[in-house]
Scaffold this motif. Sequence first.
Motif, short mmCIF file in Angstrom:
data_model
loop_
_atom_site.label_atom_id
_atom_site.label_comp_id
_atom_site.label_asym_id
_atom_site.label_seq_id
_atom_site.Cartn_x
_atom_site.Cartn_y
_atom_site.Cartn_z
N ALA A 1 0.94 -1.37 -0.08
CA ALA A 1 -0.12 0.01 -0.01
C ALA A 1 0.76 1.23 0.07
CB ALA A 1 -0.88 -0.03 1.21
N GLU A 2 1.86 1.43 0.86
CA GLU A 2 2.82 2.43 0.85
C GLU A 2 3.58 2.55 -0.49
OE1 GLU A 2 6.60 4.32 3.09
OE2 GLU A 2 5.42 2.79 4.09
N PHE A 3 4.05 1.37 -1.27
CA PHE A 3 4.60 1.46 -2.49
C PHE A 3 3.67 2.00 -3.68
CE2 PHE A 3 5.53 -1.32 -6.33
CZ PHE A 3 6.64 -0.51 -6.93
N ARG A 4 2.40 1.77 -3.54
CA ARG A 4 1.56 2.22 -4.31
C ARG A 4 1.48 3.86 -4.19
NH1 ARG A 4 -4.12 0.92 -2.17
NH2 ARG A 4 -3.21 2.60 -0.75
N ASP A 5 1.41 4.29 -2.79
CA ASP A 5 1.32 5.63 -2.69
C ASP A 5 2.54 6.42 -3.01
OD1 ASP A 5 -1.22 5.16 -1.85
OD2 ASP A 5 -0.99 5.50 0.29
N TYR A 6 3.73 5.78 -2.83
CA TYR A 6 5.02 6.38 -3.14
C TYR A 6 5.22 6.61 -4.88
CZ TYR A 6 9.83 5.76 -4.82
OH TYR A 6 11.18 5.82 -5.51
N LEU A 7 4.63 5.53 -5.57
CA LEU A 7 4.63 5.60 -6.97
C LEU A 7 3.65 6.78 -7.44
CD1 LEU A 7 4.72 1.90 -8.13
CD2 LEU A 7 6.63 3.55 -8.20
N THR A 8 2.58 7.10 -6.58
CA THR A 8 1.40 7.93 -7.05
C THR A 8 1.49 9.12 -6.15
OG1 THR A 8 -0.15 6.65 -5.75
CG2 THR A 8 0.22 5.82 -8.22
N HIS A 9 2.38 9.35 -5.48
CA HIS A 9 2.33 10.60 -4.55
C HIS A 9 0.80 10.78 -3.78
CE1 HIS A 9 5.94 12.99 -6.44
NE2 HIS A 9 6.06 11.46 -6.73
N ARG A 10 0.46 9.61 -3.23
CA ARG A 10 -0.75 9.72 -2.46
C ARG A 10 -0.19 9.47 -0.98
NH1 ARG A 10 -5.39 7.15 -6.14
NH2 ARG A 10 -4.54 7.89 -8.21
N GLY A 11 -1.24 9.29 -0.19
CA GLY A 11 -0.85 9.09 1.31
C GLY A 11 0.14 10.03 1.81
N ILE A 12 1.04 9.49 2.58
CA ILE A 12 2.18 10.00 3.07
C ILE A 12 3.08 10.66 2.18
CG2 ILE A 12 2.09 8.74 5.47
CD1 ILE A 12 4.48 7.25 4.40
N TYR A 13 2.98 10.68 0.94
CA TYR A 13 3.76 11.20 -0.28
C TYR A 13 3.10 12.31 -0.87
CZ TYR A 13 6.51 6.95 0.69
OH TYR A 13 7.23 6.01 1.15
N ALA A 14 1.97 12.73 -0.25
CA ALA A 14 1.16 13.79 -0.84
C ALA A 14 1.64 15.02 -0.37
CB ALA A 14 -0.50 13.43 -0.65
N PRO A 15 1.24 16.15 -1.17
CA PRO A 15 1.92 17.53 -0.76
C PRO A 15 1.09 17.67 0.81
CG PRO A 15 0.86 17.48 -2.84
CD PRO A 15 0.62 16.07 -2.46
N GLY A 16 2.07 18.21 1.70
CA GLY A 16 1.76 18.63 2.94
C GLY A 16 1.85 17.44 3.88
N ARG A 17 2.10 16.26 3.50
CA ARG A 17 2.22 15.29 4.30
C ARG A 17 3.76 14.91 4.70
NH1 ARG A 17 -2.08 11.62 4.40
NH2 ARG A 17 -1.04 10.56 6.41
N GLU A 18 3.97 13.99 5.56
CA GLU A 18 5.28 13.87 6.14
C GLU A 18 6.52 13.41 5.15
OE1 GLU A 18 3.00 10.45 7.97
OE2 GLU A 18 2.42 12.46 7.02
N ARG A 19 6.15 12.73 4.14
CA ARG A 19 7.22 12.22 3.18
C ARG A 19 6.92 13.12 1.77
NH1 ARG A 19 8.19 5.92 4.75
NH2 ARG A 19 8.94 6.45 6.73
N HIS A 20 6.39 14.12 2.13
CA HIS A 20 6.41 14.92 0.58
C HIS A 20 7.45 15.24 -0.17
CE1 HIS A 20 4.91 17.62 -2.35
NE2 HIS A 20 5.55 18.75 -1.90
N GLY A 21 7.62 14.95 -1.50
CA GLY A 21 8.92 15.30 -1.98
C GLY A 21 9.69 14.23 -1.94
N LEU A 22 9.46 12.92 -1.44
CA LEU A 22 10.43 11.75 -1.41
C LEU A 22 9.46 10.74 -2.26
CD1 LEU A 22 11.32 11.66 2.39
CD2 LEU A 22 12.65 12.68 0.33
N GLY A 23 8.46 11.02 -2.91
CA GLY A 23 7.80 10.03 -3.70
C GLY A 23 8.54 9.72 -5.19
N TYR A 24 8.08 8.71 -5.96
CA TYR A 24 8.76 8.39 -7.12
C TYR A 24 8.82 9.60 -7.96
CZ TYR A 24 9.57 5.68 -11.15
OH TYR A 24 10.10 5.16 -12.55
#
Length: 937
Positions: free
Chosen positions: A222-245
Amino acid sequence: MRQWMRAGQAAVMAVMAAALLSPGVYAAGAEILPRPSYANSFCLFPIDESWHVRTPADAAKLTRVIQQMRSTLGPDRLYAHLGIAIISDGNEPATYALARRLGIGLVLQGGAIEHHSAAWGFPDLLHDPVKGDRRFAQWFQDGKIADPGKANDFAFGVRACSSCYARPVYELRREREKARDQQIAQAFKAFPDTVLACSGPIECEMSQGDNRWGDYSPFTIAEFRDYLTHRGIYAPGRERHGLGYPGGQRFARDPSPAVALPGHPSFNRTFGTDFTTWTLRYWDPSRFPARVPLDANGMPGVGQTGFVAGGFDAPRDWPGEPHPASIRPEANALFWDAWSGVSVSHPGFRSMLLNFWVSDHTRWLAEAGVPRDRVFSHQIPGESYGMGRLSRGASAVWTASTPHGSIGITTYFGAASDAAEFEKIVSLNPNWGIFEYHPHPIDALKAPVSEYLHSLNTCIRFRAHILTPIAWPEHGKDFVVSVGPFATAMKQVMASLPDQPYYNRSYVDYTPPPITGLRFRREGAGTLVTWSPRIWSDLRFRWTDWHEFNHFIVRGPAGRVLASTRDYQAEVNAPPSGITVTAVKRAAPPHLPRITGLAGHGGRLRWNECSDFFCDHYRIDLFSSAAAITPIRTATTREAAFDSGPMGDRQEVWARVSACEASGAHGPYTARFQLSLPRAGRRLVDFASLRPVVTNSPDTSWRDTAVGGIPQPGLFEHPPLTGGGWAKAEFRFRLPKVARGQRILFLAENGIGDSSGKSDGVFFRLEVNGVQQFKRLILQDRRWRPMQVDLTADAGKNIRLTLMTNPNQNSASDWAVWGGPEVLLVGAGVTERPVVTGIVALGKEVRGQVTLQWQNRASNGKSWKQIPAFVAFRVYRGADRSSRDSGDRAGWRRLGETRTDQFVDRTFDGRETYYWITALFKDGTESPPSEAVQYAP
């Protein structure tokens, strides 16, 4: 990702930059000898799991250990200190107090040990009847959570989910770690001169086994999906924004992987997948929020609970590896790399999870108050242990890099001397350490001192700040600090270190510090002058501990010499007024000795690792003859080895080697050594890229193998057991026709690898089209033995060339190798054809068009325009990588020719494909094909 890894390292880099990267900046005598400190000293701190003080007996034991260590390895040097390391939770005041009383430093190894999960409570959480969830564990690609080979060992066989989406696991780790970090921070505060550094978390790797990879837990996917698509914690304003694919934000609002918003291709088209929904295929936590029991099926089928048809998944079918029948091939190379890549330039998600966990832990330590230059990670650099462990475990060396501390690693066996790996580490952060270290943890008492010296000196040359040798108790209790070859080597290394700050790369002629504690007492008509025996009043080092110290001079008014002494007092015939005392150094000590052990063959040189502290790199000069004055080539290397490669028509050169400081100053040269070179000719076959048919061998693979200390790539072909027949590796290819005066030769070298035990010999045999052309028995004499077979009679034909091995009396330690096999065209008019390099394939998000680009310089370094015989480039396409090397070019499709370094394929059909380029010459011949570049839409 790379910016985040390097952020926060600026402070420690700035502190060390002048000494490490810009050596020799001080004029002679212009700098006073610096005060020794943790920051500028080497720390040799052995570790044993039993070194803790909980009872008076523990205190007595540890006191004996420290006394023995000082007796065996000591004494301390100005900038090289002895201490001990302990596995600690940060709350052991009795141990810290004893170390302070005995005057030694401590390194604390703390943090969750990934493969000792019981220590931080994971088994209890996983098996909790209310909160426990199968998804809290790492899953293998077949849906299981236990490695069958380690099923009886929970700590090693079942590991915790790596993703922070498994919130109970993440929070349990964070709770345990932050409590420990607070205690460690208190230890640093209460014992600032004793507790010097800490490392952790310890050895974060993905779960692995034979042909098995973690982590396929639904939380991780689930996190891999969000990493690839900049969702979840990889979305703007979230803790890992800017670290997505990179570029993944274009998929963030797509309704499904198969349907994209206007302006870009779908996720499926980009990654070669066929998903129809973002919901996971197996046990999606949002679709199935209830607890999943431990005995649940990890890969349910259609109609079964936990399965979603068309659901998102990570790639599970690993190329080249066997897999369960239930797993099907899927996706393209881009998807594979996004999941499993290990390079720092293109990190895969699995490796990034490890780096996230390392960075989280070191951040908590720093937030608790531990100085960042004292915080180290503690990772296994997978590159040093082979691609199998690296790809399965995902712990590439860069995963140890953190903005909140420095790099720490574990290294054993040959990895303990891995100069290439150490160079990678230094490029990321020069303040690094090895927190579990031993070149021979098994049979440690049998290895020679020379091997230990080689490893230790390599660590010193790359300035490992902290070195923590560890005993494996079942292989010799306390051998780290007792009499033995490793202890002997450590003592020699400690004694050889100069009295220079550890990060100096060139010798600095320091001025002695001012004398302290100067006192005068009238003695009749004269004066008794006394002073402190310590160089610095608050440090224990005496003037006689400084190896460059020679004597003191006592002067009166106007600088008149009154006395010269090595004592700490002098009677002079003068009143106290105007008397001064200064220390005098010896002449600058010689350094950079002559290199020894120079040997070589086939263009490969090796020599003994220089043990000198100031040896930064080596210089190699090559000459056309023994009497030539001007070198025909000069090169530098940081490893005690060099590969000259072929040099045109030359069959031999004369080489000499010297050790160099970072400033460029070099020591004496070796005597000139006559070095044979690889035979000149046009290489016709790239054996490493072919896929041989292998039969009857327990292990046949391409690898680098050293024979007599000289490594080279080749085909490792272990013979079968005695009486089992011949091991065979059959290669098929087509030979070109030859002109008058030309021949086609098969060349290789036979040998038995150094790292094996004692072999009684191996038979090597070569067949062409089933007919024996060569056979010999090689004994283990630590030498490469060249061989040659003439293939000219088969010019213009397809051939079957079979490399074979068989044991002599038995197959024990028969590490048989065909070194550097090649097929050469030699003779009249034959020259080495340069190869096209640096090819990339660029898509433009439109179907039917791929742009290819490559370097405008050939593999020989010349511009293609400077090669008179060059006519044009030819561009080819094939369905798979192996079709590139088919002898009759079956499977090739020639797309066209061009004189430029760019070509556009306008016939691309949207499927995964491979491209390669050849160079066409005036005589109608082509260069060997370039490396194949994959394009996956």
